[in-house]
Design a protein around this motif. Sequence first.
Motif, PDB file in Angstrom:
ATOM      1  N   UNK A 181       0.810  -1.216   0.000  1.00 18.08           N
ATOM      2  CA  UNK A 181       0.000   0.000   0.000  1.00 18.08           C
ATOM      3  C   UNK A 181       0.841   1.263   0.000  1.00 18.08           C
ATOM      4  N   UNK A 182       2.071   1.184   0.539  1.00 18.68           N
ATOM      5  CA  UNK A 182       2.938   2.373   0.503  1.00 18.68           C
ATOM      6  C   UNK A 182       3.258   2.754  -0.938  1.00 18.68           C
ATOM      7  N   UNK A 183       3.532   1.760  -1.780  1.00 20.74           N
ATOM      8  CA  UNK A 183       3.839   2.028  -3.187  1.00 20.74           C
ATOM      9  C   UNK A 183       2.614   2.597  -3.886  1.00 20.74           C
ATOM     10  N   UNK A 184       1.443   1.984  -3.645  1.00 18.88           N
ATOM     11  CA  UNK A 184       0.205   2.479  -4.253  1.00 18.88           C
ATOM     12  C   UNK A 184      -0.088   3.905  -3.790  1.00 18.88           C
ATOM     13  N   UNK A 185       0.115   4.180  -2.523  1.00 13.04           N
ATOM     14  CA  UNK A 185      -0.121   5.526  -2.009  1.00 13.04           C
ATOM     15  C   UNK A 185       0.768   6.562  -2.675  1.00 13.04           C
ATOM     16  N   UNK A 186       2.054   6.246  -2.831  1.00 11.71           N
ATOM     17  CA  UNK A 186       2.984   7.170  -3.491  1.00 11.71           C
ATOM     18  C   UNK A 186       2.579   7.365  -4.951  1.00 11.71           C
ATOM     19  N   UNK A 187       2.160   6.292  -5.615  1.00 13.38           N
ATOM     20  CA  UNK A 187       1.701   6.397  -6.999  1.00 13.38           C
ATOM     21  C   UNK A 187       0.585   7.430  -7.107  1.00 13.38           C
ATOM     22  N   UNK A 188      -0.427   7.311  -6.238  1.00 15.99           N
ATOM     23  CA  UNK A 188      -1.571   8.223  -6.317  1.00 15.99           C
ATOM     24  C   UNK A 188      -1.181   9.639  -5.954  1.00 15.99           C
ATOM     25  N   UNK A 189      -0.226   9.813  -5.067  1.00 17.70           N
ATOM     26  CA  UNK A 189       0.242  11.160  -4.758  1.00 17.70           C
ATOM     27  C   UNK A 189       0.953  11.776  -5.967  1.00 17.70           C
ATOM     28  N   UNK A 190       1.656  10.962  -6.738  1.00 15.39           N
ATOM     29  CA  UNK A 190       2.278  11.448  -7.975  1.00 15.39           C
ATOM     30  C   UNK A 190       1.220  11.792  -9.024  1.00 15.39           C
ATOM     31  N   UNK A 191       0.224  10.928  -9.156  1.00 15.70           N
ATOM     32  CA  UNK A 191      -0.848  11.164 -10.128  1.00 15.70           C
ATOM     33  C   UNK A 191      -1.555  12.480  -9.818  1.00 15.70           C
ATOM     34  N   UNK A 192      -1.684  12.811  -8.560  1.00 18.08           N
ATOM     35  CA  UNK A 192      -2.379  14.043  -8.167  1.00 18.08           C
ATOM     36  C   UNK A 192      -1.664  15.302  -8.653  1.00 18.08           C
ATOM     37  N   UNK A 193      -0.425  15.180  -9.059  1.00 22.82           N
ATOM     38  CA  UNK A 193       0.314  16.351  -9.533  1.00 22.82           C
ATOM     39  C   UNK A 193       0.312  16.478 -11.052  1.00 22.82           C
ATOM     40  N   UNK A 194      -0.423  15.598 -11.734  1.00 19.40           N
ATOM     41  CA  UNK A 194      -0.564  15.747 -13.179  1.00 19.40           C
ATOM     42  C   UNK A 194      -1.463  16.943 -13.461  1.00 19.40           C
ATOM     43  N   UNK A 195      -1.162  17.721 -14.499  1.00 17.30           N
ATOM     44  CA  UNK A 195      -2.076  18.824 -14.824  1.00 17.30           C
ATOM     45  C   UNK A 195      -3.394  18.272 -15.358  1.00 17.30           C
ATOM     46  N   UNK A 196      -4.440  19.015 -15.171  1.00 13.06           N
ATOM     47  CA  UNK A 196      -5.750  18.616 -15.706  1.00 13.06           C
ATOM     48  C   UNK A 196      -5.674  18.614 -17.230  1.00 13.06           C
TER      49      UNK A 196
END
Length: 189
Positions: A159-174
Amino acid sequence: MSQKEPAPPWRTPATLSATAGGLAMAAVGAMQAVRPFDDDPRVLGEEHLILGLFAASLVLLVPGLFALARHGTGAAVAGAVAVSAGHLLLAFGATASNLRGEDPPWFGHVAAPANLAMLAGAVVTAVSLWRAGRVPRPIAAALPAMWLCEIVLAQVGGGMIAGVYWLLVCHLPAPGAPEEVTVPEYGHG
């Protein structure tokens, strides 16, 4: 005269929800990484917190899945629907297990299709994102691996890896967001 500054970070309800979901998933991963392997079907002690955070993270990631899918083709949205359905089914099952203190007899009947939907939907979304080329290819390629991290590798801290993935995805521009914004410069005088 105007000067160009980087666009502000993408801040939408979907981003905030996915950020919270990513943080919750990472916290679950960290808690599980330090626990010994557990094959006891009963939910005891801090497992209630782990299951609660896990269920919350799955629900909170749904808006982020759709925001990510907007970067792909139409198939990405269909994939996001499948992943989201799996997330919601699994969150329902995890919540029932948490409240009951053990997995209900029907849990396997919910978990199997939920996991299949999550994996299949992630593959469809990833292929669509890859083909569209609007997100970094590692982000697209890693999406199906998040199922592996969230489910298969859960007890060893995946889950730590998945959590970091989603935190990275959140920084993609719309999708369609400007690369830069123009900020007027006011004279000093």
